[in-house]
Design a protein around this motif. Structure first.
Motif, short mmCIF file in Angstrom:
data_model
loop_
_atom_site.label_atom_id
_atom_site.label_comp_id
_atom_site.label_asym_id
_atom_site.label_seq_id
_atom_site.Cartn_x
_atom_site.Cartn_y
_atom_site.Cartn_z
N LEU A 77 72.71 33.44 21.52
CA LEU A 77 73.81 32.85 20.76
C LEU A 77 75.06 33.73 20.79
O LEU A 77 76.18 33.23 20.80
N ARG A 78 74.82 35.04 20.78
CA ARG A 78 75.93 35.99 20.76
C ARG A 78 75.56 37.17 21.65
O ARG A 78 74.89 38.09 21.20
N PRO A 79 75.95 37.13 22.93
CA PRO A 79 75.62 38.26 23.81
C PRO A 79 76.46 39.48 23.48
O PRO A 79 77.55 39.36 22.91
N GLY A 80 75.96 40.66 23.81
CA GLY A 80 76.74 41.87 23.57
C GLY A 80 76.05 43.09 24.13
O GLY A 80 74.84 43.09 24.38
N ARG A 81 76.82 44.15 24.32
CA ARG A 81 76.28 45.39 24.86
C ARG A 81 75.47 46.15 23.82
O ARG A 81 74.45 46.75 24.14
N THR A 82 75.91 46.11 22.54
CA THR A 82 75.23 46.86 21.49
C THR A 82 74.69 45.98 20.37
O THR A 82 73.89 46.45 19.55
N ILE A 83 75.11 44.72 20.30
CA ILE A 83 74.67 43.79 19.26
C ILE A 83 74.45 42.43 19.91
O ILE A 83 75.31 41.96 20.67
N GLU A 84 73.33 41.78 19.58
CA GLU A 84 73.00 40.51 20.22
C GLU A 84 72.29 39.61 19.22
O GLU A 84 71.46 40.07 18.44
N LEU A 85 72.63 38.32 19.23
CA LEU A 85 71.96 37.32 18.40
C LEU A 85 71.29 36.30 19.31
O LEU A 85 71.93 35.72 20.18
N LEU A 86 69.98 36.08 19.08
CA LEU A 86 69.20 35.17 19.91
C LEU A 86 68.55 34.10 19.04
O LEU A 86 68.42 34.26 17.83
N GLU A 87 68.11 33.04 19.70
CA GLU A 87 67.44 31.93 19.02
C GLU A 87 66.24 31.48 19.84
O GLU A 87 66.28 31.46 21.07
N ALA A 88 65.16 31.15 19.15
CA ALA A 88 63.99 30.53 19.78
C ALA A 88 63.54 29.38 18.89
O ALA A 88 63.57 29.49 17.67
N SER A 89 63.13 28.28 19.51
CA SER A 89 62.68 27.13 18.73
C SER A 89 61.45 26.51 19.36
O SER A 89 61.24 26.58 20.57
N VAL A 90 60.64 25.90 18.50
CA VAL A 90 59.41 25.21 18.91
C VAL A 90 59.62 23.71 18.78
O VAL A 90 60.04 23.23 17.72
N GLU A 91 59.32 22.99 19.84
CA GLU A 91 59.36 21.53 19.81
C GLU A 91 57.94 20.99 19.99
O GLU A 91 57.21 21.43 20.87
N ILE A 92 57.56 20.06 19.12
CA ILE A 92 56.24 19.43 19.19
C ILE A 92 56.45 17.92 19.13
O ILE A 92 57.05 17.41 18.18
N GLY A 93 55.98 17.22 20.15
CA GLY A 93 56.13 15.77 20.18
C GLY A 93 57.56 15.30 20.14
O GLY A 93 57.88 14.27 19.51
N GLY A 94 58.46 16.05 20.77
CA GLY A 94 59.86 15.66 20.81
C GLY A 94 60.66 16.02 19.58
O GLY A 94 61.82 15.63 19.47
N ARG A 95 60.08 16.79 18.64
CA ARG A 95 60.78 17.15 17.40
C ARG A 95 60.74 18.65 17.20
O ARG A 95 59.70 19.29 17.36
N ASP A 96 61.89 19.24 16.83
CA ASP A 96 61.93 20.67 16.50
C ASP A 96 61.12 20.92 15.23
O ASP A 96 61.31 20.23 14.22
#
Length: 263
Positions: A79-98
Motif C-alpha cells: 500500500l505504501r512502498p518505502g526504503r525505511t517504512i512500508e505498509l502492506l496488505e493481505a486478504s483472504v477470499e473464500i467463495g468469492g467473498r473477502d
C-alpha cells in the motif's frame, strides 16, 4: 511441517490454501478460527514480499464475516512502498467473498540497544507452570491443538496465560515453510478466550478485529498473554493484553468484541 505431518493449512500454490481439521473454530463446526488465518496472512506477506532490512511493528486485522472452512485465496499488495517504512496488505477470499484483511507496518531495523526499555510487568514463565485445562469448555479443532499454561489467580475478566502449538502453520509444499514469527502470530487471537467474563455457551463475544503493536521482535514458540477483559452495558467489549515471549514483554494486543446472549 511437524514430524507427524500435522499442519493448519495445506499450500496448494498460487496463493491458494486448504484448511485442515486443526483450524476448526469455536463458535461453529463449519467455520475456521481466525487465529491461524492471521498467521497465514503474515506468512504470505513474508513469502511474497521479503525484506530483511525491515521488521514488523504493527499488525491490524479486520474480520469481515463468517470464515468458512473451505479453500481460500490469499492476495497481497504494497500500500505504501518505502526504503525505511512500508505498509502492506493481505486478504483472504473464500467463495468469492473477502473474509479477513490484514494491514501491516514494517519499519527499518537499527541498533537502539543503548536506549531500549519498557514498562510492562513480567509474568511467570511457562516452564514454571503446570498444564492448564481452563480452555476445555471451548469447542473446535483449533483450541484442541493447543497447549496452555496459566498463572494461578486467574479469574473471569483477568488472566495471565501461555499458549503454544506443535502443529505447523503451513504444509504441503517445501517452498512454503512458515517462519517462527508467523506461527507465533497465529496464536494471538486466543487472548479473547482465555479470560472471558462469561461462559461461551451462555454468551457470544466474538472479536471483530485484532491489533498488535510490537516494540521487540518476539521469539517462539510460547505466546504469553497478560489479559484484561472489559464488557460494557450496551453490547460492546474489549480484550486488552500485554504480549510476552519467554524473554519478557514484546508489545500490546487489543480486540473489539460484540456481545450477545447465546440463547
Amino acid at each position: 511441517m511437524t514430524a507427524d505431518g500435522r499442519h493448519y493449512f495445506t499450500a496448494l500454490g498460487e496463493g491458494r490454501y486448504a484448511p485442515t481439521e486443526h483450524v476448526q473454530g469455536a463458535w461453529s463446526p463449519d467455520e475456521q478460527h481466525v487465529a491461524p488465518v492471521i498467521g497465514l496472512l503474515l506468512h504470505t506477506l513474508e513469502h511474497q514480499h521479503p525484506r530483511e532490512d525491515l521488521q514488523w511493528a504493527r499488525l491490524s486485522v479486520d474480520i469481515l464475516g463468517f470464515i468458512r472452512r473451505e479453500e481460500m485465496q490469499v492476495t497481497t499488495r504494497v500500500l505504501r512502498p518505502g526504503r525505511t517504512i512500508e505498509l502492506l496488505e493481505a486478504s483472504v477470499e473464500i467463495g468469492g467473498r473477502d473474509a479477513v484483511r490484514l494491514t501491516a507496518w514494517r519499519l527499518m531495523s537499527s541498533d537502539t540497544a543503548a536506549v531500549a526499555g519498557q514498562e510492562h510487568a513480567e509474568i511467570p514463565g511457562p516452564s514454571e507452570l503446570e498444564p492448564w485445562h481452563g480452555m476445555d469448555h471451548w469447542d473446535g479443532g483449533f483450541i484442541a491443538s493447543l497447549d496452555f499454561r496459566s498463572v494461578p489467580g486467574s479469574r473471569a475478566g483477568r488472566g495471565r496465560t501461555w499458549v503454544r502449538t506443535d502443529v505447523a502453520l503451513v504444509g504441503g509444499r517445501d517452498d512454503e515453510q512458515a517462519s517462527a514469527l508467523a506461527s507465533w502470530v497465529g496464536l494471538l487471537d486466543t487472548a479473547n478466550g482465555t479470560a472471558g467474563r462469561e461462559a461461551p455457551h451462555d454468551w457470544l463475544f466474538p472479536n471483530v478485529d485484532l491489533t498488535l503493536h510490537l516494540h521487540r521482535v518476539p521469539e517462539g514458540p510460547w505466546v504469553g498473554l497478560d489479559t484484561r477483559v472489559s464488557w460494557g452495558p450496551t453490547g460492546i467489549g474489549q480484550t486488552a493484553s500485554v504480549v510476552h515471549d519467554e524473554q519478557g514483554p514484546v508489545g500490546t494486543l487489543v480486540q473489539a468484541l460484540t456481545l450477545r446472549p447465546a440463547r
